[in-house]
Design a protein around this motif. Sequence first.
Motif, PDB file in Angstrom:
ATOM      1  N   ILE A 177       1.142  -1.082   0.611  1.00  0.00           N
ATOM      2  CA  ILE A 177      -0.577   0.248  -0.038  1.00  0.00           C
ATOM      3  C   ILE A 177       0.827   0.984  -0.316  1.00  0.00           C
ATOM      4  CG2 ILE A 177      -1.519   1.173   1.559  1.00  0.00           C
ATOM      5  CD1 ILE A 177      -2.671  -1.400   3.172  1.00  0.00           C
ATOM      6  N   LEU A 178       0.262   1.834  -0.925  1.00  0.00           N
ATOM      7  CA  LEU A 178       1.335   3.489  -0.819  1.00  0.00           C
ATOM      8  C   LEU A 178       0.665   4.084  -0.618  1.00  0.00           C
ATOM      9  CD1 LEU A 178       3.825   2.936  -3.654  1.00  0.00           C
ATOM     10  CD2 LEU A 178       4.315   2.256  -1.595  1.00  0.00           C
ATOM     11  N   ASN A 179       0.590   5.430  -0.026  1.00  0.00           N
ATOM     12  CA  ASN A 179      -0.482   6.815  -0.181  1.00  0.00           C
ATOM     13  C   ASN A 179       0.119   7.671  -1.340  1.00  0.00           C
ATOM     14  OD1 ASN A 179      -1.213   9.218   0.551  1.00  0.00           O
ATOM     15  ND2 ASN A 179      -2.063   7.879   2.665  1.00  0.00           N
ATOM     16  N   ALA A 180      -0.573   8.201  -1.972  1.00  0.00           N
ATOM     17  CA  ALA A 180      -0.515   9.484  -3.237  1.00  0.00           C
ATOM     18  C   ALA A 180       0.598  10.380  -2.832  1.00  0.00           C
ATOM     19  CB  ALA A 180      -1.437   8.952  -3.997  1.00  0.00           C
ATOM     20  N   LYS A 181      -0.291  10.924  -1.035  1.00  0.00           N
ATOM     21  CA  LYS A 181       0.378  11.987  -0.675  1.00  0.00           C
ATOM     22  C   LYS A 181       2.134  12.212  -0.375  1.00  0.00           C
ATOM     23  CE  LYS A 181       0.363  10.962   4.229  1.00  0.00           C
ATOM     24  NZ  LYS A 181      -0.545  11.494   5.743  1.00  0.00           N
ATOM     25  N   ASP A 182       2.874  10.991  -0.686  1.00  0.00           N
ATOM     26  CA  ASP A 182       4.085  10.856  -0.361  1.00  0.00           C
ATOM     27  C   ASP A 182       4.912  10.881  -2.132  1.00  0.00           C
ATOM     28  OD1 ASP A 182       3.828  10.651   2.057  1.00  0.00           O
ATOM     29  OD2 ASP A 182       2.951   7.892   2.436  1.00  0.00           O
ATOM     30  N   TYR A 183       4.018  10.965  -2.678  1.00  0.00           N
ATOM     31  CA  TYR A 183       4.975  11.557  -3.950  1.00  0.00           C
ATOM     32  C   TYR A 183       4.189  12.807  -5.027  1.00  0.00           C
ATOM     33  CZ  TYR A 183       5.463   6.980  -2.746  1.00  0.00           C
ATOM     34  OH  TYR A 183       6.260   5.469  -1.893  1.00  0.00           O
ATOM     35  N   GLY A 184       4.202  13.457  -4.617  1.00  0.00           N
ATOM     36  CA  GLY A 184       3.510  14.554  -4.902  1.00  0.00           C
ATOM     37  C   GLY A 184       2.124  15.177  -5.271  1.00  0.00           C
ATOM     38  N   VAL A 185       1.217  14.237  -4.388  1.00  0.00           N
ATOM     39  CA  VAL A 185      -0.324  13.998  -4.724  1.00  0.00           C
ATOM     40  C   VAL A 185      -1.137  15.200  -3.590  1.00  0.00           C
ATOM     41  CG1 VAL A 185      -2.365  13.443  -5.589  1.00  0.00           C
ATOM     42  CG2 VAL A 185       0.163  12.347  -6.528  1.00  0.00           C
ATOM     43  N   PRO A 186      -1.568  16.319  -4.030  1.00  0.00           N
ATOM     44  CA  PRO A 186      -2.034  17.185  -2.844  1.00  0.00           C
ATOM     45  C   PRO A 186      -3.037  16.322  -2.660  1.00  0.00           C
ATOM     46  CG  PRO A 186      -2.699  17.901  -4.811  1.00  0.00           C
ATOM     47  CD  PRO A 186      -1.701  17.362  -5.464  1.00  0.00           C
ATOM     48  N   GLN A 187      -3.333  15.153  -2.166  1.00  0.00           N
ATOM     49  CA  GLN A 187      -4.212  14.478  -0.937  1.00  0.00           C
ATOM     50  C   GLN A 187      -3.905  12.812  -0.444  1.00  0.00           C
ATOM     51  OE1 GLN A 187      -7.901  11.679  -3.486  1.00  0.00           O
ATOM     52  NE2 GLN A 187      -6.769  12.458  -4.980  1.00  0.00           N
ATOM     53  N   SER A 188      -4.407  12.764   0.305  1.00  0.00           N
ATOM     54  CA  SER A 188      -4.647  11.564   0.703  1.00  0.00           C
ATOM     55  C   SER A 188      -5.050  10.710   0.120  1.00  0.00           C
ATOM     56  CB  SER A 188      -5.241  11.631   2.211  1.00  0.00           C
ATOM     57  OG  SER A 188      -4.408  10.573   3.423  1.00  0.00           O
ATOM     58  N   ARG A 189      -4.472   9.583  -0.472  1.00  0.00           N
ATOM     59  CA  ARG A 189      -5.397   8.538  -1.544  1.00  0.00           C
ATOM     60  C   ARG A 189      -4.077   7.512  -1.054  1.00  0.00           C
ATOM     61  NH1 ARG A 189      -8.844   9.634  -5.310  1.00  0.00           N
ATOM     62  NH2 ARG A 189      -8.739   7.629  -6.787  1.00  0.00           N
ATOM     63  N   GLU A 190      -4.477   6.580   0.050  1.00  0.00           N
ATOM     64  CA  GLU A 190      -3.971   4.602  -0.186  1.00  0.00           C
ATOM     65  C   GLU A 190      -4.369   3.764  -1.215  1.00  0.00           C
ATOM     66  OE1 GLU A 190      -3.109   4.453   3.879  1.00  0.00           O
ATOM     67  OE2 GLU A 190      -5.031   2.953   3.370  1.00  0.00           O
ATOM     68  N   VAL A 191      -3.803   3.594  -1.318  1.00  0.00           N
ATOM     69  CA  VAL A 191      -3.876   2.916  -3.264  1.00  0.00           C
ATOM     70  C   VAL A 191      -3.433   1.046  -2.947  1.00  0.00           C
ATOM     71  CG1 VAL A 191      -2.694   2.459  -5.951  1.00  0.00           C
ATOM     72  CG2 VAL A 191      -3.276   4.832  -4.885  1.00  0.00           C
ATOM     73  N   GLY A 192      -4.276   0.555  -3.231  1.00  0.00           N
ATOM     74  CA  GLY A 192      -3.491  -1.456  -2.625  1.00  0.00           C
ATOM     75  C   GLY A 192      -2.491  -1.376  -4.100  1.00  0.00           C
ATOM     76  N   LEU A 193      -1.752  -1.805  -4.398  1.00  0.00           N
ATOM     77  CA  LEU A 193      -0.180  -2.502  -5.566  1.00  0.00           C
ATOM     78  C   LEU A 193       0.218  -3.791  -5.705  1.00  0.00           C
ATOM     79  CD1 LEU A 193       1.045   0.530  -5.004  1.00  0.00           C
ATOM     80  CD2 LEU A 193      -0.277   0.591  -7.256  1.00  0.00           C
ATOM     81  N   LEU A 194       0.164  -4.498  -6.609  1.00  0.00           N
ATOM     82  CA  LEU A 194       0.298  -5.637  -7.070  1.00  0.00           C
ATOM     83  C   LEU A 194       1.424  -5.675  -7.587  1.00  0.00           C
ATOM     84  CD1 LEU A 194       0.511  -8.750  -6.600  1.00  0.00           C
ATOM     85  CD2 LEU A 194      -0.934  -9.319  -8.285  1.00  0.00           C
ATOM     86  N   VAL A 195       2.946  -6.075  -7.290  1.00  0.00           N
ATOM     87  CA  VAL A 195       4.060  -5.344  -8.772  1.00  0.00           C
ATOM     88  C   VAL A 195       4.455  -7.293  -8.342  1.00  0.00           C
ATOM     89  CG1 VAL A 195       5.987  -5.040  -8.850  1.00  0.00           C
ATOM     90  CG2 VAL A 195       4.532  -3.213  -8.059  1.00  0.00           C
ATOM     91  N   ALA A 196       4.805  -7.557  -9.193  1.00  0.00           N
ATOM     92  CA  ALA A 196       5.435  -8.965  -9.982  1.00  0.00           C
ATOM     93  C   ALA A 196       6.163  -8.463 -11.167  1.00  0.00           C
ATOM     94  CB  ALA A 196       4.277  -9.687 -10.076  1.00  0.00           C
TER      95      ALA A 196
END
Length: 345
Positions: free
Chosen positions: A159-178
Amino acid sequence: MEQDQGAVGAPHRFTSLEICAGAGGLALGLEQAGFDPVLLLDNRSIACETVRTNRPRWDVRELDVLDFDPVDHQQVYDVHLLSGGLPRVKSPATVARTRGDDAELSVLKAAVDLVYGVQPQAVLLENVPDLVRKSDYEPIRKVVGEELRHLGYRFRWHILNAKDYGVPQSREVGLLVAFKGDLMDRFEWPRSQAGARRSVAETLLPSMRGRGWRDAAKWAAQADVIAPTIVGGSWDRGGADLGPTGAKQKWARVGVDGVTVADQVPDADFVWDPNLGRAGLVPLTVEQVALLQGFPVDWRIAGRKTARYRQVGNATPPPLARALGEAIGSVLRKANEDPIRVTGK
Protein backbone atom coordinates in the motif's frame (compact mmCIF):
# COMPACT_ATOMS: atom_id res chain seq x y z
CA MET A 1 -2.50 16.93 -27.63
CA GLU A 2 0.92 15.71 -28.61
CA GLN A 3 2.84 13.17 -26.62
CA ASP A 4 5.17 14.57 -23.98
CA GLN A 5 8.46 15.41 -25.70
CA GLY A 6 10.51 14.75 -22.59
CA ALA A 7 9.08 11.25 -22.42
CA VAL A 8 9.75 10.60 -26.11
CA GLY A 9 13.37 11.65 -25.82
CA ALA A 10 14.09 9.70 -22.65
CA PRO A 11 16.50 6.73 -22.88
CA HIS A 12 15.58 3.13 -22.17
CA ARG A 13 11.97 3.19 -23.36
CA PHE A 14 9.85 0.16 -22.52
CA THR A 15 6.62 -1.28 -23.91
CA SER A 16 3.40 -1.86 -22.00
CA LEU A 17 -0.11 -3.21 -22.31
CA GLU A 18 -2.63 -1.31 -20.23
CA ILE A 19 -6.05 -2.68 -19.29
CA CYS A 20 -8.87 -0.72 -17.64
CA ALA A 21 -7.14 2.47 -18.77
CA GLY A 22 -9.86 4.88 -17.57
CA ALA A 23 -8.94 8.54 -17.88
CA GLY A 24 -5.30 7.62 -18.51
CA GLY A 25 -3.78 8.52 -15.14
CA LEU A 26 -1.79 5.31 -14.84
CA ALA A 27 -0.70 5.35 -18.49
CA LEU A 28 0.36 9.00 -18.27
CA GLY A 29 2.53 8.42 -15.21
CA LEU A 30 4.05 5.31 -16.76
CA GLU A 31 4.76 7.23 -19.96
CA GLN A 32 6.65 9.81 -17.93
CA ALA A 33 8.62 6.93 -16.40
CA GLY A 34 9.59 5.54 -19.81
CA PHE A 35 6.78 3.16 -20.82
CA ASP A 36 5.04 3.41 -24.21
CA PRO A 37 1.79 1.44 -24.51
CA VAL A 38 1.41 -0.78 -27.54
CA LEU A 39 -2.29 -1.09 -26.69
CA LEU A 40 -4.72 0.36 -24.13
CA LEU A 41 -8.11 -1.15 -23.30
CA ASP A 42 -11.20 0.19 -21.58
CA ASN A 43 -14.83 -0.89 -21.80
CA ARG A 44 -16.22 2.67 -21.63
CA SER A 45 -16.35 4.73 -24.79
CA ILE A 46 -16.04 8.01 -22.89
CA ALA A 47 -12.81 6.90 -21.22
CA CYS A 48 -11.40 5.82 -24.59
CA GLU A 49 -12.30 9.24 -25.98
CA THR A 50 -10.43 10.94 -23.14
CA VAL A 51 -7.24 8.95 -23.72
CA ARG A 52 -7.40 9.38 -27.51
CA THR A 53 -7.91 13.13 -27.12
CA ASN A 54 -4.75 13.48 -25.07
CA ARG A 55 -2.63 10.86 -26.83
CA PRO A 56 -3.91 10.48 -30.40
CA ARG A 57 -0.93 8.29 -31.34
CA TRP A 58 -1.79 5.62 -28.80
CA ASP A 59 -3.73 2.54 -29.91
CA VAL A 60 -6.86 2.71 -27.71
CA ARG A 61 -9.56 0.05 -28.00
CA GLU A 62 -13.04 0.05 -26.49
CA LEU A 63 -12.96 -3.53 -25.29
CA ASP A 64 -13.74 -5.37 -22.06
CA VAL A 65 -10.72 -7.20 -20.68
CA LEU A 66 -12.97 -10.26 -20.25
CA ASP A 67 -13.31 -10.38 -24.04
CA PHE A 68 -9.69 -9.63 -24.88
CA ASP A 69 -7.65 -12.36 -26.55
CA PRO A 70 -3.94 -11.67 -27.08
CA VAL A 71 -4.02 -14.01 -30.10
CA ASP A 72 -5.88 -11.26 -31.98
CA HIS A 73 -3.40 -8.57 -30.91
CA GLN A 74 0.04 -10.07 -31.23
CA GLN A 75 1.78 -6.74 -30.64
CA VAL A 76 1.17 -7.31 -26.91
CA TYR A 77 3.30 -10.45 -26.73
CA ASP A 78 6.36 -10.09 -24.50
CA VAL A 79 5.73 -6.47 -23.55
CA HIS A 80 7.85 -5.24 -20.69
CA LEU A 81 4.87 -4.39 -18.49
CA LEU A 82 1.22 -5.40 -18.08
CA SER A 83 -0.53 -2.65 -16.10
CA GLY A 84 -4.02 -1.69 -15.04
CA GLY A 85 -6.06 0.25 -12.51
CA LEU A 86 -8.75 -2.39 -11.99
CA PRO A 87 -12.36 -1.93 -10.83
CA ARG A 88 -12.56 -1.93 -7.03
CA VAL A 89 -12.72 -5.55 -5.90
CA LYS A 90 -15.24 -6.35 -3.15
CA SER A 91 -14.35 -8.80 -0.41
CA PRO A 92 -16.09 -12.20 -0.55
CA ALA A 93 -17.88 -11.29 2.68
CA THR A 94 -19.24 -8.08 1.17
CA VAL A 95 -20.44 -9.86 -1.96
CA ALA A 96 -22.23 -12.44 0.18
CA ARG A 97 -23.93 -9.79 2.33
CA THR A 98 -25.13 -7.73 -0.61
CA ARG A 99 -25.88 -10.70 -2.87
CA GLY A 100 -23.83 -8.85 -5.43
CA ASP A 101 -22.01 -10.36 -8.35
CA ASP A 102 -18.28 -10.78 -8.64
CA ALA A 103 -17.76 -8.75 -11.82
CA GLU A 104 -14.81 -6.86 -10.35
CA LEU A 105 -13.20 -10.11 -9.19
CA SER A 106 -13.68 -11.52 -12.67
CA VAL A 107 -11.67 -8.61 -14.06
CA LEU A 108 -8.87 -9.28 -11.58
CA LYS A 109 -8.78 -12.94 -12.56
CA ALA A 110 -8.81 -11.99 -16.25
CA ALA A 111 -5.84 -9.70 -15.64
CA VAL A 112 -3.89 -12.57 -14.08
CA ASP A 113 -4.91 -14.84 -16.97
CA LEU A 114 -3.41 -12.27 -19.34
CA VAL A 115 -0.04 -12.79 -17.69
CA TYR A 116 -0.06 -16.29 -19.19
CA GLY A 117 -1.09 -15.06 -22.64
CA VAL A 118 1.16 -12.00 -22.81
CA GLN A 119 4.24 -13.10 -20.79
CA PRO A 120 5.28 -9.61 -19.67
CA GLN A 121 8.50 -9.10 -17.75
CA ALA A 122 6.60 -7.19 -15.07
CA VAL A 123 3.05 -6.67 -13.82
CA LEU A 124 1.53 -3.65 -12.06
CA LEU A 125 -2.09 -3.78 -10.86
CA GLU A 126 -3.77 -1.11 -8.72
CA ASN A 127 -6.86 -1.59 -6.55
CA VAL A 128 -8.35 -0.82 -3.14
CA PRO A 129 -5.95 -0.90 -0.16
CA ASP A 130 -8.27 -3.33 1.64
CA LEU A 131 -7.36 -5.95 -0.97
CA VAL A 132 -3.84 -5.85 0.45
CA ARG A 133 -4.41 -5.54 4.19
CA LYS A 134 -7.76 -7.07 5.19
CA SER A 135 -8.24 -10.71 6.10
CA ASP A 136 -11.58 -10.79 4.22
CA TYR A 137 -9.56 -10.60 0.99
CA GLU A 138 -7.11 -13.37 1.86
CA PRO A 139 -8.89 -15.94 -0.37
CA ILE A 140 -8.52 -13.57 -3.32
CA ARG A 141 -4.84 -12.90 -2.61
CA LYS A 142 -4.24 -16.62 -2.31
CA VAL A 143 -5.80 -17.42 -5.70
CA VAL A 144 -3.87 -14.62 -7.42
CA GLY A 145 -0.62 -15.63 -5.75
CA GLU A 146 -0.94 -19.31 -6.62
CA GLU A 147 -1.56 -18.51 -10.27
CA LEU A 148 1.36 -16.10 -10.52
CA ARG A 149 3.73 -18.59 -8.89
CA HIS A 150 2.51 -21.27 -11.28
CA LEU A 151 3.36 -18.97 -14.20
CA GLY A 152 6.88 -18.35 -12.90
CA TYR A 153 6.36 -14.92 -11.38
CA ARG A 154 7.27 -13.64 -7.96
CA PHE A 155 5.24 -10.81 -6.48
CA ARG A 156 4.59 -8.40 -3.63
CA TRP A 157 1.46 -6.71 -2.30
CA HIS A 158 1.83 -3.23 -0.85
CA ILE A 159 0.00 0.00 0.00
CA LEU A 160 1.28 3.45 -0.92
CA ASN A 161 -0.26 6.85 -0.23
CA ALA A 162 -0.33 9.28 -3.16
CA LYS A 163 0.37 12.23 -0.84
CA ASP A 164 3.95 10.93 -0.46
CA TYR A 165 4.60 11.31 -4.20
CA GLY A 166 3.59 14.89 -4.94
CA VAL A 167 -0.20 14.43 -5.04
CA PRO A 168 -2.08 16.97 -2.85
CA GLN A 169 -4.43 14.30 -1.55
CA SER A 170 -4.37 11.55 1.04
CA ARG A 171 -5.15 8.56 -1.15
CA GLU A 172 -4.10 5.06 -0.20
CA VAL A 173 -3.67 2.68 -3.11
CA GLY A 174 -3.42 -1.10 -3.00
CA LEU A 175 -0.77 -2.48 -5.34
CA LEU A 176 0.42 -5.76 -6.77
CA VAL A 177 3.82 -5.81 -8.47
CA ALA A 178 5.17 -8.99 -10.03
CA PHE A 179 8.27 -9.89 -12.05
CA LYS A 180 9.13 -12.91 -14.14
CA GLY A 181 11.81 -15.12 -12.67
CA ASP A 182 13.86 -13.67 -9.82
CA LEU A 183 13.84 -10.01 -10.88
CA MET A 184 11.69 -9.32 -7.80
CA ASP A 185 14.92 -9.41 -5.77
CA ARG A 186 15.97 -6.14 -7.43
CA PHE A 187 12.72 -4.28 -6.91
CA GLU A 188 12.29 -1.58 -4.27
CA TRP A 189 9.09 0.33 -3.63
CA PRO A 190 9.51 4.03 -4.46
CA ARG A 191 10.63 6.16 -1.56
CA SER A 192 8.45 8.98 -0.24
CA GLN A 193 9.37 12.41 -1.52
CA ALA A 194 11.20 14.61 0.94
CA GLY A 195 9.84 17.93 2.12
CA ALA A 196 6.40 19.35 2.84
CA ARG A 197 3.36 17.77 1.23
CA ARG A 198 1.55 19.78 -1.44
CA SER A 199 -1.69 21.33 -0.15
CA VAL A 200 -5.14 22.02 -1.56
CA ALA A 201 -4.53 25.75 -1.38
CA GLU A 202 -1.19 25.59 -3.18
CA THR A 203 -2.71 23.47 -5.93
CA LEU A 204 -5.99 25.29 -6.47
CA LEU A 205 -5.39 28.96 -5.58
CA PRO A 206 -4.38 29.99 -9.13
CA SER A 207 -7.60 28.52 -10.56
CA MET A 208 -9.71 29.94 -7.71
CA ARG A 209 -8.49 33.38 -8.74
CA GLY A 210 -9.32 32.74 -12.38
CA ARG A 211 -12.52 34.82 -12.42
CA GLY A 212 -11.43 37.45 -9.94
CA TRP A 213 -12.76 35.85 -6.74
CA ARG A 214 -11.94 38.32 -3.96
CA ASP A 215 -12.12 35.74 -1.15
CA ALA A 216 -9.67 33.33 -2.81
CA ALA A 217 -6.78 34.10 -0.44
CA LYS A 218 -9.10 33.98 2.58
CA TRP A 219 -10.30 30.52 1.51
CA ALA A 220 -6.74 29.36 0.82
CA ALA A 221 -5.72 30.13 4.42
CA GLN A 222 -8.18 27.47 5.61
CA ALA A 223 -7.39 25.09 2.75
CA ASP A 224 -3.66 24.88 3.46
CA VAL A 225 -4.00 21.15 4.10
CA ILE A 226 -3.81 17.89 2.17
CA ALA A 227 -7.10 16.98 0.48
CA PRO A 228 -9.17 14.08 1.77
CA THR A 229 -9.53 11.08 -0.52
CA ILE A 230 -11.42 11.90 -3.71
CA VAL A 231 -14.21 9.37 -4.20
CA GLY A 232 -15.07 8.59 -7.80
CA GLY A 233 -18.36 6.93 -7.00
CA SER A 234 -20.41 4.44 -8.94
CA TRP A 235 -20.95 4.66 -12.67
CA ASP A 236 -24.44 3.24 -12.20
CA ARG A 237 -26.06 5.74 -9.86
CA GLY A 238 -25.88 9.27 -8.47
CA GLY A 239 -24.58 12.53 -9.81
CA ALA A 240 -21.29 14.36 -9.45
CA ASP A 241 -20.31 14.91 -5.82
CA LEU A 242 -17.22 14.35 -3.70
CA GLY A 243 -18.37 11.17 -2.01
CA PRO A 244 -20.44 9.83 0.89
CA THR A 245 -21.42 11.82 3.97
CA GLY A 246 -18.11 11.36 5.76
CA ALA A 247 -16.16 12.61 2.76
CA LYS A 248 -18.43 15.64 2.37
CA GLN A 249 -17.88 16.53 6.03
CA LYS A 250 -14.12 16.43 5.55
CA TRP A 251 -14.41 18.70 2.52
CA ALA A 252 -16.57 21.15 4.50
CA ARG A 253 -13.70 21.54 6.97
CA VAL A 254 -11.58 22.65 4.00
CA GLY A 255 -14.26 25.20 3.07
CA VAL A 256 -15.45 23.14 0.10
CA ASP A 257 -19.01 22.12 -0.78
CA GLY A 258 -18.65 18.41 -1.46
CA VAL A 259 -22.34 17.90 -2.28
CA THR A 260 -21.91 19.11 -5.84
CA VAL A 261 -19.35 19.76 -8.57
CA ALA A 262 -19.31 23.21 -10.14
CA ASP A 263 -19.33 24.18 -13.80
CA GLN A 264 -17.07 27.18 -13.15
CA VAL A 265 -14.78 28.54 -10.46
CA PRO A 266 -16.32 31.31 -8.29
CA ASP A 267 -16.70 34.78 -9.73
CA ALA A 268 -15.69 38.06 -8.11
CA ASP A 269 -18.92 38.39 -6.12
CA PHE A 270 -19.02 34.94 -4.52
CA VAL A 271 -19.02 35.29 -0.70
CA TRP A 272 -17.12 32.52 1.08
CA ASP A 273 -18.44 32.06 4.62
CA PRO A 274 -18.59 28.53 6.11
CA ASN A 275 -20.92 29.85 8.82
CA LEU A 276 -23.63 30.06 6.17
CA GLY A 277 -23.56 26.31 5.55
CA ARG A 278 -23.48 25.05 1.99
CA ALA A 279 -24.31 28.49 0.63
CA GLY A 280 -21.03 29.79 1.97
CA LEU A 281 -18.82 26.90 0.80
CA VAL A 282 -17.07 26.86 -2.56
CA PRO A 283 -17.65 23.86 -4.88
CA LEU A 284 -14.84 22.46 -7.01
CA THR A 285 -14.88 22.01 -10.77
CA VAL A 286 -13.93 18.76 -12.51
CA GLU A 287 -10.73 20.47 -13.67
CA GLN A 288 -9.82 21.30 -10.07
CA VAL A 289 -10.51 17.75 -8.93
CA ALA A 290 -8.20 16.59 -11.72
CA LEU A 291 -5.46 18.84 -10.35
CA LEU A 292 -5.93 17.28 -6.91
CA GLN A 293 -5.48 13.88 -8.56
CA GLY A 294 -2.18 15.03 -10.01
CA PHE A 295 -3.25 15.43 -13.65
CA PRO A 296 -1.52 18.22 -15.60
CA VAL A 297 -3.63 21.29 -16.26
CA ASP A 298 -3.82 20.55 -20.00
CA TRP A 299 -5.13 16.96 -19.66
CA ARG A 300 -8.64 17.05 -21.19
CA ILE A 301 -11.46 14.90 -19.84
CA ALA A 302 -14.20 13.99 -22.33
CA GLY A 303 -17.95 13.89 -21.69
CA ARG A 304 -20.56 15.65 -19.60
CA LYS A 305 -19.93 16.68 -16.00
CA THR A 306 -20.87 13.52 -14.14
CA ALA A 307 -19.02 11.24 -16.58
CA ARG A 308 -16.01 13.54 -16.46
CA TYR A 309 -15.98 13.52 -12.67
CA ARG A 310 -16.30 9.72 -12.53
CA GLN A 311 -13.28 9.33 -14.81
CA VAL A 312 -11.17 11.69 -12.74
CA GLY A 313 -12.30 10.43 -9.35
CA ASN A 314 -11.54 6.79 -10.19
CA ALA A 315 -8.17 7.47 -11.82
CA THR A 316 -4.73 6.46 -10.60
CA PRO A 317 -2.83 9.68 -9.73
CA PRO A 318 -0.18 10.15 -12.46
CA PRO A 319 2.64 11.19 -10.08
CA LEU A 320 2.20 7.98 -8.09
CA ALA A 321 2.12 5.99 -11.34
CA ARG A 322 5.33 7.68 -12.44
CA ALA A 323 7.09 6.78 -9.19
CA LEU A 324 6.02 3.15 -9.56
CA GLY A 325 7.03 3.11 -13.22
CA GLU A 326 10.48 4.45 -12.39
CA ALA A 327 10.94 1.76 -9.75
CA ILE A 328 9.89 -0.97 -12.19
CA GLY A 329 11.92 0.54 -15.01
CA SER A 330 15.04 0.51 -12.87
CA VAL A 331 14.72 -3.26 -12.51
CA LEU A 332 14.05 -3.78 -16.21
CA ARG A 333 17.08 -1.73 -17.25
CA LYS A 334 19.30 -3.89 -15.08
CA ALA A 335 17.60 -7.00 -16.50
CA ASN A 336 18.48 -5.92 -20.03
CA GLU A 337 22.12 -5.81 -18.95
CA ASP A 338 21.83 -9.25 -17.32
CA PRO A 339 19.19 -11.18 -19.36
CA ILE A 340 19.65 -14.44 -17.52
CA ARG A 341 17.88 -12.88 -14.54
CA VAL A 342 14.66 -12.44 -16.52
CA THR A 343 14.01 -16.14 -16.82
CA GLY A 344 15.53 -17.15 -13.53
CA LYS A 345 17.65 -19.79 -15.25
